[in-house]
Design a protein around this motif. Structure first.
Motif, PDB file in Angstrom:
ATOM      1  N   ILE A   1       0.828  -1.209   0.000  1.00 28.59           N
ATOM      2  CA  ILE A   1       0.000   0.000   0.000  1.00 28.59           C
ATOM      3  C   ILE A   1       0.862   1.259   0.000  1.00 28.59           C
TER       4      ILE A   1
ATOM      5  N   ALA B   1       0.702   4.066  -2.831  1.00 25.02           N
ATOM      6  CA  ALA B   1       0.361   5.437  -2.436  1.00 25.02           C
ATOM      7  C   ALA B   1       1.364   6.437  -3.006  1.00 25.02           C
ATOM      8  N   GLU B   2       2.641   6.093  -2.975  1.00 21.70           N
ATOM      9  CA  GLU B   2       3.659   6.959  -3.571  1.00 21.70           C
ATOM     10  C   GLU B   2       3.410   7.132  -5.064  1.00 21.70           C
TER      11      GLU B   2
ATOM     12  N   HIS C   1      -2.817  12.848  -1.015  1.00 18.44           N
ATOM     13  CA  HIS C   1      -3.183  11.852   0.003  1.00 18.44           C
ATOM     14  C   HIS C   1      -3.249  10.458  -0.596  1.00 18.44           C
ATOM     15  N   GLY C   2      -2.158  10.040  -1.203  1.00 14.55           N
ATOM     16  CA  GLY C   2      -2.102   8.761  -1.903  1.00 14.55           C
ATOM     17  C   GLY C   2      -2.552   7.579  -1.073  1.00 14.55           C
ATOM     18  N   ALA C   3      -2.159   7.542   0.206  1.00 11.38           N
ATOM     19  CA  ALA C   3      -2.549   6.410   1.059  1.00 11.38           C
ATOM     20  C   ALA C   3      -4.062   6.340   1.216  1.00 11.38           C
TER      21      ALA C   3
ATOM     22  N   TRP D   1      -6.294   7.347  -0.975  1.00 15.85           N
ATOM     23  CA  TRP D   1      -6.817   6.821  -2.247  1.00 15.85           C
ATOM     24  C   TRP D   1      -6.642   5.307  -2.328  1.00 15.85           C
ATOM     25  N   VAL D   2      -5.456   4.840  -1.972  1.00 17.17           N
ATOM     26  CA  VAL D   2      -5.170   3.405  -2.082  1.00 17.17           C
ATOM     27  C   VAL D   2      -6.036   2.606  -1.112  1.00 17.17           C
ATOM     28  N   TRP D   3      -6.194   3.085   0.109  1.00 11.90           N
ATOM     29  CA  TRP D   3      -7.060   2.384   1.049  1.00 11.90           C
ATOM     30  C   TRP D   3      -8.515   2.398   0.575  1.00 11.90           C
TER      31      TRP D   3
ATOM     32  N   GLU E   1       0.497   9.518  -5.615  1.00 13.15           N
ATOM     33  CA  GLU E   1       0.900  10.906  -5.391  1.00 13.15           C
ATOM     34  C   GLU E   1       1.758  11.419  -6.539  1.00 13.15           C
TER      35      GLU E   1
END
Length: 161
Positions: free
Chosen positions: A41, A45-46, A55-57, A59-61, A49
Protein backbone atom coordinates in the motif's frame (compact mmCIF):
# COMPACT_ATOMS: atom_id res chain seq x y z
CA UNK A 1 -14.57 -37.85 -28.08
CA UNK A 2 -17.31 -36.41 -30.28
CA UNK A 3 -19.98 -37.30 -27.71
CA UNK A 4 -17.95 -35.61 -24.98
CA UNK A 5 -17.87 -32.35 -26.93
CA UNK A 6 -21.54 -32.55 -27.89
CA UNK A 7 -22.78 -31.04 -24.65
CA UNK A 8 -19.95 -28.54 -24.23
CA UNK A 9 -19.82 -26.25 -22.25
CA UNK A 10 -21.86 -28.50 -19.93
CA UNK A 11 -23.40 -25.63 -17.97
CA UNK A 12 -26.32 -23.33 -18.68
CA UNK A 13 -26.00 -19.66 -19.52
CA UNK A 14 -27.40 -18.56 -16.17
CA UNK A 15 -24.94 -20.73 -14.29
CA UNK A 16 -22.05 -19.45 -16.40
CA UNK A 17 -23.05 -15.84 -15.61
CA UNK A 18 -23.11 -16.63 -11.88
CA UNK A 19 -19.68 -18.21 -12.23
CA UNK A 20 -18.38 -15.14 -14.08
CA UNK A 21 -19.72 -12.84 -11.35
CA UNK A 22 -18.08 -14.85 -8.57
CA UNK A 23 -14.73 -15.31 -10.34
CA UNK A 24 -14.56 -11.60 -11.19
CA UNK A 25 -15.26 -10.75 -7.56
CA UNK A 26 -12.49 -13.09 -6.41
CA UNK A 27 -10.00 -11.50 -8.84
CA UNK A 28 -10.61 -8.01 -7.45
CA UNK A 29 -10.65 -9.21 -3.84
CA UNK A 30 -7.38 -11.07 -4.39
CA UNK A 31 -5.69 -7.89 -5.65
CA UNK A 32 -6.88 -6.01 -2.58
CA UNK A 33 -5.85 -8.76 -0.16
CA UNK A 34 -2.39 -9.12 -1.69
CA UNK A 35 -1.93 -5.35 -1.50
CA UNK A 36 -2.67 -5.51 2.24
CA UNK A 37 -0.77 -8.68 3.13
CA UNK A 38 2.30 -7.91 1.01
CA UNK A 39 2.51 -4.42 2.46
CA UNK A 40 2.50 -2.70 -0.94
CA UNK A 41 0.00 0.00 0.00
CA UNK A 42 2.75 2.57 0.76
CA UNK A 43 4.42 1.94 -2.61
CA UNK A 44 1.08 2.25 -4.42
CA UNK A 45 0.36 5.44 -2.44
CA UNK A 46 3.66 6.96 -3.57
CA UNK A 47 2.76 6.11 -7.16
CA UNK A 48 -0.66 7.75 -6.78
CA UNK A 49 0.90 10.91 -5.39
CA UNK A 50 3.42 10.96 -8.24
CA UNK A 51 0.43 10.85 -10.61
CA UNK A 52 -1.00 13.97 -8.97
CA UNK A 53 -3.41 12.42 -6.47
CA UNK A 54 -3.05 14.10 -3.07
CA UNK A 55 -3.18 11.85 0.00
CA UNK A 56 -2.10 8.76 -1.90
CA UNK A 57 -2.55 6.41 1.06
CA UNK A 58 -6.19 7.50 1.45
CA UNK A 59 -6.82 6.82 -2.25
CA UNK A 60 -5.17 3.41 -2.08
CA UNK A 61 -7.06 2.38 1.05
CA UNK A 62 -10.31 3.57 -0.56
CA UNK A 63 -9.60 1.52 -3.68
CA UNK A 64 -8.58 -1.50 -1.61
CA UNK A 65 -11.62 -1.38 0.67
CA UNK A 66 -13.92 -0.82 -2.31
CA UNK A 67 -12.47 -3.86 -4.09
CA UNK A 68 -13.09 -5.98 -0.98
CA UNK A 69 -16.58 -4.59 -0.38
CA UNK A 70 -17.71 -4.66 -4.00
CA UNK A 71 -16.26 -8.14 -4.43
CA UNK A 72 -18.23 -9.32 -1.42
CA UNK A 73 -21.40 -7.73 -2.82
CA UNK A 74 -20.83 -9.47 -6.16
CA UNK A 75 -20.38 -12.83 -4.44
CA UNK A 76 -23.57 -12.23 -2.44
CA UNK A 77 -25.41 -11.02 -5.58
CA UNK A 78 -26.31 -7.70 -3.92
CA UNK A 79 -26.00 -4.25 -5.48
CA UNK A 80 -24.41 -5.91 -8.48
CA UNK A 81 -24.63 -3.03 -10.97
CA UNK A 82 -23.30 -0.50 -8.46
CA UNK A 83 -20.48 -2.78 -7.36
CA UNK A 84 -19.55 -3.62 -10.96
CA UNK A 85 -19.69 0.04 -12.00
CA UNK A 86 -17.27 1.13 -9.28
CA UNK A 87 -14.90 -1.71 -10.09
CA UNK A 88 -15.07 -0.70 -13.76
CA UNK A 89 -14.00 2.83 -12.81
CA UNK A 90 -11.06 1.40 -10.85
CA UNK A 91 -10.04 -0.83 -13.79
CA UNK A 92 -10.48 2.01 -16.29
CA UNK A 93 -8.39 4.46 -14.29
CA UNK A 94 -5.81 1.71 -13.81
CA UNK A 95 -5.57 1.37 -17.58
CA UNK A 96 -5.08 5.11 -18.01
CA UNK A 97 -2.55 5.56 -15.20
CA UNK A 98 -0.58 2.32 -15.32
CA UNK A 99 -1.24 -0.17 -18.08
CA UNK A 100 -1.75 1.90 -21.25
CA UNK A 101 1.87 3.00 -21.47
CA UNK A 102 3.00 -0.63 -21.03
CA UNK A 103 1.28 -1.79 -24.20
CA UNK A 104 -1.27 -4.53 -24.63
CA UNK A 105 0.21 -7.73 -23.21
CA UNK A 106 0.50 -8.73 -19.56
CA UNK A 107 2.57 -11.93 -19.77
CA UNK A 108 4.66 -13.76 -22.36
CA UNK A 109 4.88 -10.85 -24.83
CA UNK A 110 4.99 -7.91 -22.43
CA UNK A 111 4.75 -6.73 -18.85
CA UNK A 112 1.98 -4.70 -17.25
CA UNK A 113 -0.09 -4.12 -20.39
CA UNK A 114 -3.82 -3.46 -20.70
CA UNK A 115 -5.17 -6.84 -21.81
CA UNK A 116 -6.07 -8.13 -18.32
CA UNK A 117 -7.81 -4.88 -17.35
CA UNK A 118 -9.72 -4.79 -20.65
CA UNK A 119 -10.86 -8.36 -19.95
CA UNK A 120 -11.98 -7.27 -16.46
CA UNK A 121 -13.93 -4.36 -17.98
CA UNK A 122 -15.68 -6.72 -20.40
CA UNK A 123 -16.48 -9.12 -17.55
CA UNK A 124 -17.91 -6.28 -15.45
CA UNK A 125 -20.03 -5.06 -18.37
CA UNK A 126 -21.53 -8.54 -18.87
CA UNK A 127 -22.18 -8.85 -15.12
CA UNK A 128 -23.90 -5.45 -14.95
CA UNK A 129 -25.94 -6.14 -18.10
CA UNK A 130 -27.08 -9.49 -16.74
CA UNK A 131 -28.11 -7.86 -13.46
CA UNK A 132 -30.00 -5.11 -15.30
CA UNK A 133 -31.79 -7.71 -17.41
CA UNK A 134 -32.62 -9.79 -14.36
CA UNK A 135 -33.97 -6.73 -12.52
CA UNK A 136 -36.07 -5.75 -15.53
CA UNK A 137 -37.62 -9.24 -15.63
CA UNK A 138 -38.51 -9.00 -11.93
CA UNK A 139 -40.08 -5.56 -12.44
CA UNK A 140 -42.18 -6.79 -15.36
CA UNK A 141 -43.23 -9.88 -13.41
CA UNK A 142 -44.34 -7.73 -10.42
CA UNK A 143 -46.19 -5.12 -12.50
CA UNK A 144 -49.96 -5.63 -12.17
CA UNK A 145 -51.72 -6.32 -15.40
CA UNK A 146 -54.89 -4.43 -16.16
CA UNK A 147 -57.52 -6.40 -18.09
CA UNK A 148 -60.41 -5.04 -20.11
CA UNK A 149 -59.81 -1.38 -19.23
CA UNK A 150 -60.39 -2.11 -15.55
CA UNK A 151 -59.35 0.69 -13.21
CA UNK A 152 -56.08 0.29 -11.30
CA UNK A 153 -56.32 -1.76 -8.07
CA UNK A 154 -56.44 1.26 -5.73
CA UNK A 155 -59.42 2.73 -7.60
CA UNK A 156 -61.23 -0.61 -7.46
CA UNK A 157 -60.73 -0.80 -3.67
CA UNK A 158 -61.69 2.78 -2.82
CA UNK A 159 -64.17 3.47 -5.59
CA UNK A 160 -62.59 6.91 -6.11
CA UNK A 161 -60.80 8.40 -9.02
Amino acid sequence: MHSLLNGYPWIRVGTSLHLLRIVTAILFMAHAAVRIFNGTIPRFAEFMEAQGFPHGAAWVWTITLYELTAGTLLVLNLGVRWAASGLAVIAGVGILLIHWKNGWFVGEHGVGGSEYSIALLAMLLVIAAHDAGRRAQVTVALTPRVKDNAPPPLMRLTGTE
